[in-house]
Design an enzyme around this catalytic site. Structure first.
Site: not given
Length: 705
Positions: A76-77
């Site tokens: 996700e990051d």
């Protein structure tokens, strides 16, 4: 931040066969991917995944779960991908990380319709591998522990989401310690004044009484030593949120709460559990109605224990839980016990249930229920505590706390529920809305031709019963509901200058996930769907707030063209409240609030019940409601009270004193209101005044309808 070798040591404590190299590689990869990223507190971001992994070591989870925790934010990051994680680690780890990523992206506290769909996705992810939710819960726990660095509005949003979703989910999965900590962390944000007040009262209580926990623990140990039973005894004060919730539920002040201390006795085998119970009951007086045997009747999540409350030292009521060590492991770890490792092998705890059974029961109904019903069923299942009742043949039926004989009937079979006319509990005939208790025997009485009543929706508590009743009502009265829905739709669309054409209704049905416009109209007519929502689905820029006032002569929907009506004097229902009509020969229909106690006398006369709803739109302030107030006997107070009511655009139609004392007055004020929101505004304004000691809605059951 925990060093990688320290993390490996934590895992090796319970799993000597752990793959050290796998954890080192995951640690290094996660650290590299999050390089240059920081948390709101200013700490390096990678401190968070490491802390989540450490939480999972407390639950003795496998290597794949620990590695997933270290990598759970990489997709996700960071620039990391599913394919890269699969190549570097394994497809198992990649699937778990991807599952956690999808859960993180779900906005579970969003609008209801979207929330229902996100809950579906949540349960689908959980059904594939429940370790995904174990990582996510650990992730949420660490985020809640470090919430202070976030903006206040973000803290509140995360706390509400935790209180509404993640805490009850942890509880439903048997992880009671995590549920309690999540609730208390959220409580600290949502109501800090209440939490601090309870803590201050605890400190005062300890100053006055001394260390009660230590004293009672010593008393229990002494009695067990006399009986020659080996067991460990632990005591603690209950969490602030648990105490606050009990105060709210029972409407008690802190000083009147008696069971604010909890004690656990952990022994070696099941036989000792019952011996210990006997020792405790011989030494202290048992509190009636507070005994639960979850050993002979385990909860669906595998929880086993004996609960009893006794009047202990100085008459203080305390709760005692008695269980074996294996039972205690499941009570603490819940579904995590299914994956727990010890000495390098997966633990074979005989009490750890297969956690997929509950998930499977939820996902089975995904295609059967609509969005709102599915969301309702999920929340009912998550928040439920269990009661066990018996059929006349001795079969056990498991139901959520608060269930009624109607829920019992539907739990046996939909056909039994639909044809239910009455019930006997322990041989005594009772109303269908009676709340069942553990160990009761329930006999359902059925009759040919009986069909579910609309009022049953408010009686039952289980999602299964609600869904079955709604389905039956839709099928039985579909024609009438469609016709009624057409009138509601036409009126609602006319109010915003639009036409309720077949195409418009078909489009709205599609947007709402319904089969067709006939399904939409049927739900409108059965009050499962509001006309406001249909209009706002098509024309979100328009609202019904500017609609014309509802005709005070015909404010309800569901009456025949020639039927007259009047509001019941006993409950004084107002627009916005659920209502039901009772027919009287020659006197038309009397409208009651659905929770009016006066309805009990009509339980055996279903033919007299009429399903009614208030017309949508703005109602005139013509509905009289009686308010009972206790106010200070000081100069100018009564005049000030009347001014406050006037400021809320409400008219006082009558006022009478019921009690006069030197220091206070009790009086009943009749106020003309628009709807239930108007009532809430008036009562809130009055309750905020220091001269008002008490305020409540006055209901007089001695008045004939």
């Amino acid at each position: 931040m925990i060093d990688v070798e320290d993390l490996i040591a934590l895992v090796r404590n319970y799993n000597p066969r752990t793959n050290d190299d796998l954890i080192r590689r995951a640690y290094a990869y996660g650290r590299q991917m999050h390089e240059g990223q920081f948390r709101q507190s200013g700490e390096p971001y990678f401190t968070h995944p490491v802390a989540v992994a450490a939480i999972l070591t407390e639950q003795r989870l496998d290597d794949a779960s620990i590695v997933t925790a270290l990598l759970h934010d990489t997709i996700e990051d960071t620039k990391s991908t599913y394919a890269e994680i699969e190549r570097l680690f394994s497809s198992e780890v990649a699937e778990l990380v991807d599952g956690v990523t999808k859960l993180t992206n779900l906005q579970l506290s969003s609008a209801e319709a979207k929330q229902a769909e996100n809950f579906r996705k949540l349960f689908m992810a959980m059904s594939k591998d429940l370790r995904v939710i174990l990582v996510k819960l650990a992730d949420r726990l660490h985020n809640m522990r470090t919430l202070k660095s976030m903006k206040p509005e973000k803290q509140a949003q995360k706390a509400r989401e935790t209180m509404e979703i993640f805490a009850p989910l942890a509880g439903r999965m048997g992880m009671q310690w995590m549920r309690e900590e999540l609730e208390d962390l959220a409580f600290r944000v949502l109501n800090p004044e209440a939490r601090n007040s309870i803590i201050r009262r605890f400190i005062t209580l300890q100053r006055e009484t001394g260390d009660v926990v230590h004293q009672i623990t010593a008393d229990i140990r002494l009695e067990l030593d006399k009986a020659g039973i080996e067991a460990d005894v632990y005591g603690r004060a209950k969490k602030p949120y648990s105490i606050w919730r009990k105060m709210q539920e029972k409407d008690l002040a802190f000083s009147r709460l008696s069971d604010i201390y909890g004690f656990r006795v952990i022994c070696e085998d099941e036989a000792d559990c019952y011996r210990i119970l006997g020792v405790i009951h011989r030494r202290w007086r048992a509190v009636p109605g507070r005994f639960k045997d979850y050993i002979s009747q385990p909860k669906s999540n595998g929880y086993r224990s004996i609960h009893t409350s006794v009047s202990g030292r100085d008459g203080k009521r305390v709760e005692v839980q008695i269980r074996t060590r294996q039972m205690h492991e499941v009570a603490e770890a819940g579904v995590a016990a299914h994956w727990a490792y010890r000495d390098g092998v997966r633990t074979k705890n005989p009490f750890a249930v297969d956690p997929t059974k509950w998930i499977a029961s939820m996902t089975e109904r995904m295609d059967e229920d609509d969005h709102d019903e599915f969301l309702e069923n999920v929340k009912l299942e998550m928040y439920s505590d269990q009661v066990f009742c018996f059929t006349p043949k001795g079969d056990v039926v498991q139901l959520p706390r608060g269930a009624t004989p109607l829920d019992f009937a539907y739990a046996i079979h939909t056909r039994i529920g639909n044809s239910c006319v009455s019930a006997k509990v322990d041989g005594i005939r009772v109303p269908l809305w009676t709340r069942l208790k553990n160990g009761q025997s329930v006999e359902i009485i059925t009759a040919e031709g009986q069909l579910p009543q609309a009022s049953w929706i408010d009686i039952v508590t289980t999602g299964r019963a609600k869904a079955a009743i709604r389905k039956s009502l839709r099928e039985e009265d579909r024609g009438r509901f469609v016709k009624l829905g057409q009138e509601l739709a036409r009126a609602a669309f006319d109010h915003v200058g639009k036409k309720a054409s077949d195409k418009a209704l078909r489009t709205a049905a599609k947007q709402l996930g319904l089969a067709d416009e006939q399904d939409l109209l049927a739900r409108l007519g059965s009050a499962e769907l509001t006309a406001r929502r249909v209009v706002e689905t098509l024309y979100p820029e328009l609202t019904l707030a500017t609609t014309e006032e509802v005709d005070a002569q015909r404010p309800v929907v569901g009456l025949g063209a020639d039927q007259t009506f009047r509001r019941a004097h006993c409950c004084q229902p107002v627009p916005g409240e659920r209502i039901v009509g009772i027919t009287y020969r020659g006197a038309g229909v009397v409208i009651h609030a659905i929770d009016c106690p006066a309805l009990v006398e009509f339980e055996e006369q279903p033919a007299r019940w009429v399903d009614l709803n208030w017309q949508p739109g703005r109602h005139k302030a013509v509905y009289t409601v009686s308010l009972e107030l206790t106010i200070s006997n000081d100069a100018g107070v009564l005049g000030h009270i009347c001014t406050i009511i006037g400021e809320q655009k409400a008219n006082i139609s009558d006022l009478r004193f019921t009690d006069r004392k030197p220091d206070y007055y009790k009086l009943i004020i009749d106020v003309d209101l628009r709807d239930v929101e108007h009532l809430h505004m008036v009562m809130t304004a009055l309750e905020a005044e220091t001269d008002v000691a008490q305020i409540a809605r006055h209901r007089d059951l001695s008045l004939k309808p």
